[in-house]
Design an enzyme around this catalytic site. Structure first.
Site, PDB file in Angstrom:
ATOM      1  N   LYS A 208       0.984  -1.062   0.020  1.00  0.00           N
ATOM      2  CA  LYS A 208      -0.136   0.107   0.173  1.00  0.00           C
ATOM      3  C   LYS A 208       0.892   1.048   0.018  1.00  0.00           C
ATOM      4  O   LYS A 208       1.807   1.220   0.428  1.00  0.00           O
ATOM      5  CB  LYS A 208      -1.007   0.007   1.257  1.00  0.00           C
ATOM      6  CG  LYS A 208      -2.074  -1.058   0.947  1.00  0.00           C
ATOM      7  CD  LYS A 208      -3.192  -1.131   1.950  1.00  0.00           C
ATOM      8  CE  LYS A 208      -4.360  -2.196   1.549  1.00  0.00           C
ATOM      9  NZ  LYS A 208      -5.085  -2.167   2.402  1.00  0.00           N
ATOM     10  N   ARG A 249      -2.738 -10.532   5.344  1.00  0.00           N
ATOM     11  CA  ARG A 249      -3.094 -10.714   3.842  1.00  0.00           C
ATOM     12  C   ARG A 249      -2.134  -9.784   3.211  1.00  0.00           C
ATOM     13  O   ARG A 249      -1.947  -8.651   3.179  1.00  0.00           O
ATOM     14  CB  ARG A 249      -4.671  -9.940   3.685  1.00  0.00           C
ATOM     15  CG  ARG A 249      -5.124 -10.062   2.362  1.00  0.00           C
ATOM     16  CD  ARG A 249      -6.461  -9.183   2.377  1.00  0.00           C
ATOM     17  NE  ARG A 249      -7.000  -9.533   0.846  1.00  0.00           N
ATOM     18  CZ  ARG A 249      -6.852  -8.497   0.061  1.00  0.00           C
ATOM     19  NH1 ARG A 249      -5.989  -7.504   0.453  1.00  0.00           N
ATOM     20  NH2 ARG A 249      -7.322  -8.421  -1.115  1.00  0.00           N
TER      21      ARG A 249
END
Length: 269
Positions: A208, A249
């Site tokens: 991210k 994840r």
């Protein structure tokens, strides 16, 4: 021991690996590799939730994910379905998915919680404040970790009202959703607020933007490529595990697997 979920985006437009695994054959090959590298669950998504992503119809989404889930289920590989749509969640569970991973926590589709209540599957409830098209406008907090935990508690209560037993619920602080870079770090630093809710906690930091921003600050003259983001993801995965995360994840399962193994060896010394 913290489990690893392997991300499998069968979409043409995901923020990191859009298009690589859009075909069923390449998606299945990727899933088998992630499983061999140590993924406990393959998280299959057919609609991008990146900032500004366009929604797709449930029919298109299901056309992407159901063949993959069916094949993986036949091979004995556990899957989750990453979806905002109740119809897709139900179809995916019928195809074999064991977990519904809704980053909106049931807010994007008002039928989601009721649908999951009738399914033989767990649900991961993400923290969310609106669609990706304008989620950063909603990133207003006084004490971000506490507010995220409080809003997750409300979604857990809504799930209970819908008929979902507490043992079936996983909570996710929603890193990257309606949060600025600094706010993402504040949520992770205050992860104990989410852990204190008493449910399994799923954390997804993989690749991210806030990781890239941190790496750019550390070495302004270097490119923050995928490899560097994966290394940063592995570090945050270890830190999340130490803070009580039940699962992480990630896109690069091997890097996070190795990082967690080193952390366990350190802790056991």
């Amino acid at each position: 021991m913290t489990a690893i979920w392997g991300i499998l985006n069968v979409t043409p437009d995901s923020f990191s690996d859009g298009g690589r695994y859009a075909e069923t054959d390449t998606a299945l090959a990727r899933a088998h590799l992630l499983r061999a590298q140590g993924a406990a669950v393959i998280d299959v998504g057919g609609e991008s939730t990146r900032p500004g992503a366009e929604r797709v119809s449930p029919a298109v989404e299901q056309g992407r994910v159901l063949p993959v889930i069916e094949e993986l289920t036949a091979a004995g590989i556990p899957t989750s379905i990453d979806t905002l749509n109740a119809d897709t969640a139900a179809a995916a569970v019928r195809a074999g998915a064991r977990i519904v991973n809704d980053v909106s926590g049931g807010l994007a589709d008002e039928g989601m919680l009721a649908a999951v209540a009738d399914l033989d599957a767990d649900i991961a409830i993400g923290h969310w404040r609106g669609p990706s098209s304008d989620m950063y406008a909603r990133a207003q907090y006084a004490r971000v970790a506490r507010e995220v935990a409080g809003e997750l508690r409300e979604r857990v209560e809504a799930a209970a009202v819908a008929g979902i037993a507490p043992a079936r619920i996983i909570v996710d602080p929603g890193v990257g959703f309606a949060k600025s870079g600094r706010q993402n770090w504040d949520v992770l630093g205050g992860l104990e607020e989410v852990v204190a809710l008493g449910h399994r906690v799923l954390v997804g930091t993989s690749r991210k933007r806030f990781l890239a921003d941190a790496l750019t600050s550390a070495a302004a003259d270097e490119t923050v490529d995928e490899r560097r983001r994966d290394l940063a993801t592995a570090v945050t995965s270890v830190l999340a595990a130490r803070a009580g995360a039940w699962a992480v994840r990630v896109h690069d399962v091997a890097a996070t697997r190795d990082a967690l193994a080193v952390a366990r060896a350190w802790d056991g010394a």
